[in-house]
Structures are given as C-alpha cells and as structure tokens.
Design a protein around this motif. Sequence first.
Motif, PDB file in Angstrom:
ATOM      1  N   LYS A 286      12.300   4.094   3.480  1.00 34.81           N
ATOM      2  CA  LYS A 286      10.921   3.599   3.249  1.00 34.81           C
ATOM      3  C   LYS A 286      10.742   2.616   2.175  1.00 34.81           C
ATOM      4  N   VAL A 287      11.202   2.851   1.147  1.00 33.98           N
ATOM      5  CA  VAL A 287      11.101   1.720  -0.079  1.00 33.98           C
ATOM      6  C   VAL A 287      11.784   0.611   0.055  1.00 33.98           C
ATOM      7  N   LEU A 288      13.142   0.345   0.571  1.00 29.03           N
ATOM      8  CA  LEU A 288      13.760  -0.562   0.690  1.00 29.03           C
ATOM      9  C   LEU A 288      13.675  -1.179   2.305  1.00 29.03           C
ATOM     10  N   GLY A 289      14.208  -0.274   3.115  1.00 29.36           N
ATOM     11  CA  GLY A 289      14.398  -0.683   4.516  1.00 29.36           C
ATOM     12  C   GLY A 289      13.320  -1.154   5.216  1.00 29.36           C
TER      13      GLY A 289
ATOM     14  N   ILE B 160       1.046  -1.070  -0.074  1.00 31.99           N
ATOM     15  CA  ILE B 160      -0.009  -0.168   0.009  1.00 31.99           C
ATOM     16  C   ILE B 160       1.039   1.294   0.071  1.00 31.99           C
ATOM     17  N   PRO B 161       1.992   1.326   1.117  1.00 31.43           N
ATOM     18  CA  PRO B 161       2.472   2.662   0.936  1.00 31.43           C
ATOM     19  C   PRO B 161       3.538   2.833  -0.220  1.00 31.43           C
ATOM     20  N   ILE B 162       4.102   1.662  -0.660  1.00 26.16           N
ATOM     21  CA  ILE B 162       4.965   1.396  -1.824  1.00 26.16           C
ATOM     22  C   ILE B 162       4.183   2.032  -3.187  1.00 26.16           C
ATOM     23  N   ALA B 163       2.878   1.464  -2.967  1.00 21.63           N
ATOM     24  CA  ALA B 163       1.791   1.779  -4.403  1.00 21.63           C
ATOM     25  C   ALA B 163       1.635   3.413  -4.359  1.00 21.63           C
ATOM     26  N   VAL B 164       1.359   3.973  -3.199  1.00 22.93           N
ATOM     27  CA  VAL B 164       1.202   5.557  -3.207  1.00 22.93           C
ATOM     28  C   VAL B 164       2.473   6.443  -3.153  1.00 22.93           C
ATOM     29  N   SER B 165       3.674   5.930  -3.128  1.00 22.41           N
ATOM     30  CA  SER B 165       4.959   6.383  -2.940  1.00 22.41           C
ATOM     31  C   SER B 165       5.173   7.318  -4.344  1.00 22.41           C
ATOM     32  N   PRO B 166       4.809   6.628  -5.549  1.00 24.70           N
ATOM     33  CA  PRO B 166       4.926   7.443  -6.698  1.00 24.70           C
ATOM     34  C   PRO B 166       3.913   8.665  -6.691  1.00 24.70           C
ATOM     35  N   ILE B 167       2.899   8.588  -5.953  1.00 26.91           N
ATOM     36  CA  ILE B 167       1.698   9.950  -5.674  1.00 26.91           C
ATOM     37  C   ILE B 167       2.543  10.728  -4.639  1.00 26.91           C
TER      38      ILE B 167
END
Length: 419
Positions: free
Chosen positions: A261-264, A27-34
């Motif tokens: 956030k994205v990896l760790g 969910i957070p990874i999906a919205v990260s580009p936004i």
Amino acid sequence: MNRLKPKSEFGRNVLTLMTGTTIAQAIPIAVSPILTRIYTPEDFGLFALYMSIASIGAVIATGRYDLALMLPKKDEDALWLLTASGIISFGISLFSLIIVFLFNDQITTLLGNPNISDWLYFIPLSILFSGLYQSLNSWANRKKAYKTMSNNRMTQSTITAGVNVGAGFGHLPISGLIVGGVSGLLVSTLLLARKTYREIRHYLPLKGWLKMKILMKKYINFPKYDIAATLSNVMSYQITYVLFNSISSGATAGHYYLVQKVLGLPTSIVAASIQQVFKEKAISDFNVFGNAKVLYINILKKLLFLAVPPFLFLFFYAQEIFVLFFGQNWAIAGHYAQILTPMFFLQFIASPLSYILYITKSQRLNLYTQIIMLLSVLGSFACGYLFNNIDLVIILISLSMSFIYLFYILISYIKSKGT
C-alpha cells in the motif's frame, strides 16, 4: 510558474495525471499513520485477503477488451467495445455471486480465515464496478480526458480514506477497511459513467449488434492471451496474501499489505499515469513512423530520473521510516519494504514501457513471462515453507521479480524499434 510548465502536450498530459495521482495517493498515505494505530496487522491481513480475491476477479471482468478501446480509429467502434466490456462485467459479476452463494463454506475453509465468510458476498459488487471503472477509464483516456481521470482518482481516494478513518473511530475496524474500498470504487465509477454518458449519448441507441461481434473477434488476442497473462500477473501479487495466511499468519499478510500500500500502490499508479499518456503517443508514433524507439528512450530517462533518488533512500532507511510513521508494531513491514525496494524500483520503470508489447501484438510473449512470474512466486513460498523462513520468501520474491522486470525493460526496447 509558466516557465516550469511542460511545453509539449505529452508533458502537460503526464503532469495533469501525475498531479491528480500524487494528491490521490497522498491522502491514503497521510491517513496511514492513523489507520495503523486503529487497525491491527490482522485487520489489514483480512482486508488484503478480500482485496486479493476481488483483484483476481477484476482481471476477467472486461474480457480485457477495455485495453482495446484505444485502438479503433472510429469512436463508434470503440463504443461497441465499451458496450462489450460492460456486458461481460455484468455476466462475470452475476456468475461470481452464484458461486459465493453455493460454495461460501468451502471457499472460506480453503482461504483459511473464517472472518472472510460474510465479506465474500461483497466480492461480486467489487468485480462489477472494477470492470466498469476500467472500461470507462479507457474511454476517458481515448478522449484525452486526463483532467477527468485525475479528478476521479482523487475522489475515489478521498471517499475510501474517509470511510476507513470514520469506521475506525466508530469501532467498526474490519468492515471499515472493506466498505471504504468498495465505497470509493462505487462513487468514482458512477461519476465517470455520468461523464461518459454525456459524451456518447448522441451515438445511442447503437444499431447493428453484429458490429460488436466483428470487433470482439478482431481484438480476440486481448481475451485470448491477455486474460491469462494478467491473471498470472495479478495472482503473482495477490496470491501472496492467501499463502501468507496459510504458512504463517494474518499478521504477516497485514505487514506485507502495508508495504504494498505504502510503496507498491503509489509506485504502480504513478507509473500507470505515465503509461496512460505513453500508450496514446506510442500508438501514434507506430502509426506514423512504424516504431516508438525515440519515445521509449525519452520516457526511460524520465522514469530513471524520477525513481532513483526516492528508492535509493528507501533502500537504506525503510525500516526506520515505517517505525516513525506507523508505530513500532509495524517494524516488520519496514524490514520487508527494505528487501523489496529493488523490485518496486524496477516495476516502476518497466510498467509504463511494457505497453509496447500490446501495441506490437506480443501478447503471447507477455503471457509466457507472466506465467514464469507466477511460478517464481509460488517457488519462493515453497522454499520458505521448506525452510520455515518468511524472510527467505520475501528475498526470493524480490530477486525473481527484479529479474523479470529487467527482462520486460529489455524486450520492450527491442519491440519499440518496430519491424
């Protein structure tokens, strides 16, 4: 489909936690580009600074007695430790609120970012609910409520992401990041508390408060050694945002935060899902066989199988991936991710297995290692400041932490053999 399901209870429990964790992190990874197109690196940098302070406070929020909840044979004894953890959480939160009221200006000046001033008043709330969440989650783990734990993580992630995006489109970028994180933690803690209350209400009210004192003394090694060890560990990561603000800029802290956030974060939470089940089985193996060597080797193989393909791909293509998904403004974050990939890989392997140190009462060894970890991070920043080179800081952090995680893997294997 039934053939694909794990046959062992251990495998099913891991799958339950990992399924929820995967969805929660998707969910957070999906919205990260936004989010990276709504918020600036400076916005992320301020949020990272807030989270670094809250995370450091959360380390002492339970006195680390939440980790001891798995150990007592009787549920009533574990409930006393849960009570002790909750009392400590309220006390630490109140103390931190007093500190913020009395020294807000001085803390703001020390952190080097005037925008953090008003948000410091949210820190006690984050500390309180972080402590309660950790304790309640440990109780759920003790009761093997893996589905509850999994659903709870998805709920927290959904609320956080929803508030982040909603506030961003509502032109409240900075407050959206912080309020989103606090809201997700608050709701998930309350839901977990309601579930736990249903399980423990037949024990209430607890009688004989001397019992709590006896149990706290019995497990004194957790606050005695593990607070300092975990504080060193958390500061090794969280202090980076404070130092990046000091020697570079909030934007640098924002780039570094996005990498974490994205990896760790996904890496650590997936590993934590495996650890939640591993530690229950490892405790059982030590009680029955006096060691957990076979379990250790099996989990090590599974971790390597899961980790090698994605991390190998990231090592070569991290920068291109970050630009593609998050925009050109975040190319620097992709560069940092490429440098830090070996560290994240070894962290993923070492994190679940290192719980062996708690089972074998090796908290003192863990403490010394965590202090070395913190010193290595501070040394990395000192070298970067001396040579005025941020890339050097990132490289040294990756190298030093990688060696420390290798040490953890080795020493955990030695300890898994028992006496």
